[in-house]
Design a protein around this motif. Structure first.
Motif, PDB file in Angstrom:
ATOM      1  N   VAL A 244      57.174  13.380  13.498  1.00 33.09           N
ATOM      2  CA  VAL A 244      56.700  13.427  14.900  1.00 33.09           C
ATOM      3  C   VAL A 244      55.235  13.677  15.006  1.00 33.09           C
ATOM      4  O   VAL A 244      54.550  14.374  13.977  1.00 33.09           O
ATOM      5  CB  VAL A 244      57.724  14.491  15.508  1.00 33.09           C
ATOM      6  CG1 VAL A 244      58.997  14.132  15.646  1.00 33.09           C
ATOM      7  CG2 VAL A 244      57.307  15.668  15.140  1.00 33.09           C
ATOM      8  N   GLU A 245      54.760  13.489  16.400  1.00 38.56           N
ATOM      9  CA  GLU A 245      53.295  13.793  16.565  1.00 38.56           C
ATOM     10  C   GLU A 245      53.284  15.448  16.896  1.00 38.56           C
ATOM     11  O   GLU A 245      54.180  15.858  17.718  1.00 38.56           O
ATOM     12  CB  GLU A 245      52.845  13.034  17.741  1.00 38.56           C
ATOM     13  CG  GLU A 245      51.396  13.319  18.081  1.00 38.56           C
ATOM     14  CD  GLU A 245      50.459  12.415  17.042  1.00 38.56           C
ATOM     15  OE1 GLU A 245      49.361  12.625  17.038  1.00 38.56           O
ATOM     16  OE2 GLU A 245      50.879  11.503  16.288  1.00 38.56           O
ATOM     17  N   GLY A 246      52.321  15.951  16.425  1.00 39.25           N
ATOM     18  CA  GLY A 246      52.132  17.450  16.453  1.00 39.25           C
ATOM     19  C   GLY A 246      51.414  17.930  17.827  1.00 39.25           C
ATOM     20  O   GLY A 246      50.728  17.062  18.265  1.00 39.25           O
ATOM     21  N   ALA A 251      47.775  19.072  16.698  1.00 41.42           N
ATOM     22  CA  ALA A 251      47.612  17.934  17.437  1.00 41.42           C
ATOM     23  C   ALA A 251      46.397  17.086  16.779  1.00 41.42           C
ATOM     24  O   ALA A 251      45.436  17.559  16.282  1.00 41.42           O
ATOM     25  CB  ALA A 251      47.403  18.103  18.956  1.00 41.42           C
ATOM     26  N   ALA A 252      46.328  15.876  16.916  1.00 41.94           N
ATOM     27  CA  ALA A 252      45.251  15.117  16.348  1.00 41.94           C
ATOM     28  C   ALA A 252      44.054  15.601  17.036  1.00 41.94           C
ATOM     29  O   ALA A 252      43.888  15.660  18.214  1.00 41.94           O
ATOM     30  CB  ALA A 252      45.538  13.298  16.614  1.00 41.94           C
ATOM     31  N   GLY A 253      42.868  15.753  16.290  1.00 39.58           N
ATOM     32  CA  GLY A 253      41.742  16.169  16.632  1.00 39.58           C
ATOM     33  C   GLY A 253      41.535  17.558  17.244  1.00 39.58           C
ATOM     34  O   GLY A 253      40.543  17.975  17.961  1.00 39.58           O
ATOM     35  N   SER A 254      42.729  18.171  16.970  1.00 40.28           N
ATOM     36  CA  SER A 254      42.696  19.690  17.529  1.00 40.28           C
ATOM     37  C   SER A 254      41.452  20.705  16.858  1.00 40.28           C
ATOM     38  O   SER A 254      41.134  21.512  17.252  1.00 40.28           O
ATOM     39  CB  SER A 254      43.893  20.365  17.201  1.00 40.28           C
ATOM     40  OG  SER A 254      44.381  20.051  15.780  1.00 40.28           O
ATOM     41  N   ALA A 255      41.082  20.179  15.392  1.00 40.68           N
ATOM     42  CA  ALA A 255      40.017  20.995  14.996  1.00 40.68           C
ATOM     43  C   ALA A 255      38.557  20.581  15.424  1.00 40.68           C
ATOM     44  O   ALA A 255      37.508  21.472  14.812  1.00 40.68           O
ATOM     45  CB  ALA A 255      40.267  20.812  13.412  1.00 40.68           C
ATOM     46  N   ASN A 256      38.368  19.519  15.914  1.00 37.46           N
ATOM     47  CA  ASN A 256      37.008  19.154  16.634  1.00 37.46           C
ATOM     48  C   ASN A 256      36.563  20.400  17.178  1.00 37.46           C
ATOM     49  O   ASN A 256      35.137  20.389  17.291  1.00 37.46           O
ATOM     50  CB  ASN A 256      37.348  17.913  17.555  1.00 37.46           C
ATOM     51  CG  ASN A 256      37.616  16.342  16.903  1.00 37.46           C
ATOM     52  OD1 ASN A 256      38.254  16.715  15.794  1.00 37.46           O
ATOM     53  ND2 ASN A 256      37.362  15.563  17.530  1.00 37.46           N
TER      54      ASN A 256
END
Length: 273
Positions: A244-246, A251-256
């Motif tokens: 599943v998507e986190g 989430a994708a890009g959360s560390a940006n």
């Protein structure tokens, strides 16, 4: 503030050399661990290059101790990634404070295996997921052969793409700026831009060609990667165990956000579209 003072990079390939250069630009001690017999690399002044046998943990540990290395970054390619376990063993012998495994790219079960090994030895790790390298998009969709976006499957699942320069700059920034508490045993999920393979056609001003196979060099591998992307695993937020998507920090890009003020390169910028 970071307490890491000295770094060792294993491998100087696609992402290894840019990371090495980005760390050197921070004026911190950096040593390049190069495979015995490998070709010479052009590195910044001040970077020491040491040829080592990756399969000899004791020899690698001796180098790490000699240079008082706090952080080991593995950037070994697919064909050499099996040597990571030995690098981990060397890091343990040298009492290294942090290990950054070679996980640049998509999420896979194999990446959880090296993380489990690090944890079993009580070595803190920082794992970097960046999705696909933006620079490799033409290769992935075989755009170089015919000027179309060739897609195996539907190609309608979002994929994370991040430029090599952004990945390297991010790694150097967080390792030399953030405290260990924000890095130890963390997965940092980057995303320069999010796009489906189908939507790439508009950016490259071309059309989509749905194909059953890709016949150019490495076509079978490109097809395999695309099939994996169709499952959702191309997103840096993908949970490979739960499928599943986190959300939130997963989430994708959360560390940006850990690199405040940075402008992430778009697909158009990288390819000058």
């Amino acid at each position: 503030m970071s307490t890491y003072k000295s770094f060792a990079v294993a491998g100087a390939g696609t992402v290894g050399l840019p990371i090495l250069n980005a760390l050197a630009a921070k004026s911190v001690p950096v040593v390049l661990l190069s495979r015995v017999g490998s070709s010479a690399k052009t590195v910044p002044s001040g970077v020491q290059v040491v040829q080592v046998d990756y399969s000899d943990a004791t020899a690698v540990a001796t180098v790490l101790k000699e240079h008082k290395v706090d952080v080991v970054l593995s950037t070994l390619g697919v064909t050499a990634v099996a040597a990571q376990n030995t690098l981990v063993d060397a890091a343990k012998l040298a009492a290294v404070k942090l290990f950054v495994p070679s996980e640049y790219g998509f999420t896979t079960d194999a990446k959880n295996e090296i993380a489990a090994y690090l944890k079993s030895l009580n070595i803190p790790s920082t794992r970097i997921y960046n999705g696909g390298f933006t620079e490799y998009i033409p290769w992935l969709v075989d755009y170089e052969n015919g000027g179309k976006i060739k897609i195996i499957g539907k190609g309608d699942v979002p994929v994370s793409f991040t430029s090599i320069a952004d990945v390297a700059g991010f790694v150097a920034y967080v390792l030399t700026t953030l405290p260990p508490s924000e890095l130890e045993d963390r997965i940092l999920r980057l995303e320069g831009e999010r796009s489906t393979l189908k939507d790439l056609a508009a950016q490259f001003k071309t059309s989509v060609e749905h194909v059953d196979s890709i016949t150019s060099e490495n076509g079978a591998f490109k097809a395999t990667v695309q099939r994996i992307l169709d499952t959702g695993a191309g997103s840096t937020g993908w949970d490979v165990v739960r499928k599943v998507e986190g959300q939130g920090n997963d989430a994708a890009g959360s560390a940006n956000a850990l690199w405040p003020g940075h402008q992430w390169q778009s697909i158009k910028e990288v390819h000058k579209l």
